[in-house]
Design a protein around this motif. Sequence first.
Motif, PDB file in Angstrom:
ATOM      1  N   GLN A   1      22.051 -19.803  22.191  1.00 15.12           N
ATOM      2  CA  GLN A   1      21.181 -20.959  22.415  1.00 15.12           C
ATOM      3  C   GLN A   1      19.952 -20.840  21.534  1.00 15.12           C
ATOM      4  N   GLU A   2      19.173 -21.911  21.479  1.00 20.56           N
ATOM      5  CA  GLU A   2      18.000 -21.898  20.606  1.00 20.56           C
ATOM      6  C   GLU A   2      16.926 -20.952  21.139  1.00 20.56           C
ATOM      7  N   VAL A   3      16.047 -20.535  20.238  1.00 25.91           N
ATOM      8  CA  VAL A   3      14.919 -19.685  20.612  1.00 25.91           C
ATOM      9  C   VAL A   3      13.963 -20.483  21.497  1.00 25.91           C
ATOM     10  N   PRO A   4      13.430 -19.884  22.564  1.00 25.17           N
ATOM     11  CA  PRO A   4      12.491 -20.607  23.436  1.00 25.17           C
ATOM     12  C   PRO A   4      11.244 -21.055  22.678  1.00 25.17           C
TER      13      PRO A   4
ATOM     14  N   MET B   1       3.974 -19.223  11.808  1.00 26.07           N
ATOM     15  CA  MET B   1       3.662 -20.208  12.848  1.00 26.07           C
ATOM     16  C   MET B   1       4.427 -19.887  14.133  1.00 26.07           C
ATOM     17  N   PRO B   2       3.922 -20.352  15.293  1.00 24.53           N
ATOM     18  CA  PRO B   2       4.616 -20.086  16.557  1.00 24.53           C
ATOM     19  C   PRO B   2       5.893 -20.914  16.688  1.00 24.53           C
ATOM     20  N   CYS B   3       6.839 -20.423  17.477  1.00 23.35           N
ATOM     21  CA  CYS B   3       8.103 -21.148  17.686  1.00 23.35           C
ATOM     22  C   CYS B   3       7.861 -22.522  18.301  1.00 23.35           C
ATOM     23  N   SER B   4       6.812 -22.648  19.087  1.00 17.61           N
ATOM     24  CA  SER B   4       6.510 -23.914  19.762  1.00 17.61           C
ATOM     25  C   SER B   4       6.183 -25.038  18.788  1.00 17.61           C
ATOM     26  N   ALA B   5       5.900 -24.675  17.511  1.00 15.97           N
ATOM     27  CA  ALA B   5       5.555 -25.691  16.520  1.00 15.97           C
ATOM     28  C   ALA B   5       6.785 -26.378  15.933  1.00 15.97           C
ATOM     29  N   PHE B   6       7.988 -25.919  16.333  1.00 19.27           N
ATOM     30  CA  PHE B   6       9.205 -26.437  15.719  1.00 19.27           C
ATOM     31  C   PHE B   6      10.113 -27.092  16.755  1.00 19.27           C
ATOM     32  N   SER B   7      10.906 -28.058  16.272  1.00 21.11           N
ATOM     33  CA  SER B   7      11.835 -28.775  17.147  1.00 21.11           C
ATOM     34  C   SER B   7      13.035 -27.890  17.476  1.00 21.11           C
ATOM     35  N   GLY B   8      13.868 -28.391  18.394  1.00 21.31           N
ATOM     36  CA  GLY B   8      15.022 -27.626  18.832  1.00 21.31           C
ATOM     37  C   GLY B   8      15.962 -27.248  17.702  1.00 21.31           C
ATOM     38  N   GLY B   9      16.205 -28.179  16.777  1.00 18.83           N
ATOM     39  CA  GLY B   9      17.108 -27.897  15.664  1.00 18.83           C
ATOM     40  C   GLY B   9      16.587 -26.770  14.786  1.00 18.83           C
ATOM     41  N   TRP B  10      15.285 -26.747  14.566  1.00 16.61           N
ATOM     42  CA  TRP B  10      14.691 -25.687  13.757  1.00 16.61           C
ATOM     43  C   TRP B  10      14.673 -24.361  14.515  1.00 16.61           C
ATOM     44  N   ARG B  11      14.513 -24.413  15.825  1.00 17.41           N
ATOM     45  CA  ARG B  11      14.544 -23.157  16.600  1.00 17.41           C
ATOM     46  C   ARG B  11      15.963 -22.585  16.644  1.00 17.41           C
ATOM     47  N   MET B  12      16.976 -23.453  16.486  1.00 21.72           N
ATOM     48  CA  MET B  12      18.338 -22.944  16.356  1.00 21.72           C
ATOM     49  C   MET B  12      18.465 -22.112  15.078  1.00 21.72           C
ATOM     50  N   ARG B  13      17.790 -22.536  14.027  1.00 15.82           N
ATOM     51  CA  ARG B  13      17.798 -21.754  12.786  1.00 15.82           C
ATOM     52  C   ARG B  13      17.146 -20.388  12.999  1.00 15.82           C
TER      53      ARG B  13
END
Length: 616
Positions: free
Chosen positions: A71-74, A142-154
């Motif tokens: 799953q994606e990163v929180p 940058m923090p993970c919270s700055a990115f959308s779900g698709g980018w956190r999947m990366r």
Amino acid sequence: MLQIKDINYSVDGRPLFDEATATIPTGHKVGLVGPNGAGKTTLFRLIRGELTLDGGDIDLPSKARVGGVAQEVPSSETSLIDTVLGEDKERAALMVEAETATDPDRIAEIQTRLADIDAWSAEARAASILKGLGFDDTQQKMPCSAFSGGWRMRVALAGVLFAQPDLLLLDEPTNYLDLEGALWLETYLTRYPHTVIVISHDRGLLNRAVGGILHLEGRKLTFYQGPYDTFVKERAEKRAQAAAMAQKQAARREHLQSFVDRFRAKASKAKQAQSRLKMIERMVMITPPEEAAKHVFTFPQPDELSPPIIAMEGASTGYGETTILKKLNLRIDQDDRIALLGRNGQGKSTLSKLLADRITLFSGSMNRSSKLRIGYFAQHQVDELFIDETPLQHLQRERPEMAPPRLRAMLAGFGLGVDQAETEVGRLSGGQKARLSLLLATLDAPHLLILDEPTNHLDIESREALMEALTAYSGAVILVSHDMHLLSAVADRLWLVSDGTVKPYEDDLDAYRAFLLTSEKPAKSQKPAQKAKKRASRDEILALKADLRKCEERVEKIETMREKLAKKLADPALYEETKEGELEVWNKKYAEVMDGLSRAESLWEQAAAKLEKAES
């Protein structure tokens, strides 16, 4: 080595695996393929131990680490680089202990182990992986919270690649990557030091990044050596052999049964009849391979408009007060097939939205044909369907005047059969939702079809069907995709979106792929070095295309005349009622038409050759 031995597994009474067996040698890169719903993702869960087998065994070397992107990163405040570094649990634990350990022997052990696992180069390796997946140096901090779900999947993918498990399981990893990220991943997987199994519908990846194909079909697993194209050829040969053997066996059985039926009651032949009956009973019947399900797309054909259908001069656009693209001098004709190239964030989607009239022009001019109809498909539109409505209800909203049978026929033309037409969208597969979105985008027979990542949810057979449909489509196509196979099959023009503008890319996709894999970005000049011949100009190519169209129309017109004359000459009444000399006239006309057809076809071939030479 991964050994799958006679496994059985069912879901709600439906068997997915029945005595399935396969062996994956250590270090092999393997593509797992099979029909949607066959159980590919379930096999991954069985390998990871998340599900319990009904029977059989899955054996891995002791202490082997199995990893995958679950799953994606929180959405946390941890930076991307630290998130990825944290995926190597052993290194992270040792680094923490190194700060607090006081025993000299333990300190020495920690430092030795950190050296063994190359811990000091870890940050550089993590940064390299993140960069390959599209994150620049600033974004990595940058923090993970700055990115959308698709980018956190990366980021999640970067983490598992960095951790380097002994068995890496990837389920459709390119679905959330752009072309650049997908090509980088292909190259990375070829160098990955351990075993990889990847579920993918990306034919390019399956041909370049893996050396074997594990095929799941009919609840069985079959391993093929070689890339995907080799698998397709070998499988076709096996299916042809199986079909021939089944046909031969059926003929033999029919022959034996015929003898039994004829002589069973005859005393002198009864023993022979019984012998043949036993032969029939002992036969192990060969089941002929089932025909592959047809995957179709049927695009409605638009009427023809005068060129150009869109022309821009000095145009610029963007969002709010921010200009994203400027100095746009572009032209689109109805027979264009254009692929948009460029790194993520350069403005491919922005240009697509401008062409689709989804955002406004800031400056310059953009002239559209007054009768121009545009169809637009983007990834997010699949998620915007009404999940509590059926595909039929979606069409009824758009075409309330049409009878349900006609609407069902339209759905069938996009591979959505009777069952899917009445199923709520929320219960459809990703591929079925994509088909519905493509149908809605092409409902008005658009002259220009803009497709932004149309293949993400489609299996390989559906992608091939989409390519065929786009090839037969008589409107213009603007295509954004990470699927190189699709781009190479459909596009005949390439536009590069970079440095805030859009320009024709004069080289081919292989050259662009080489640029992406060997340099930061394509060279400023997009003209290939040391060309032996000058490339034909845009106006010259347009003129040649116009000549080719005229030749095609001439051939079609003469062919229609030939068919009418052939029908006339095939009518028996002609020979019964014709006056003397009249038949000779008809035959002479037919000969003249055939001569004209031959000349027209010759001119068509010459025009096609000239155009091909100019475009190459």
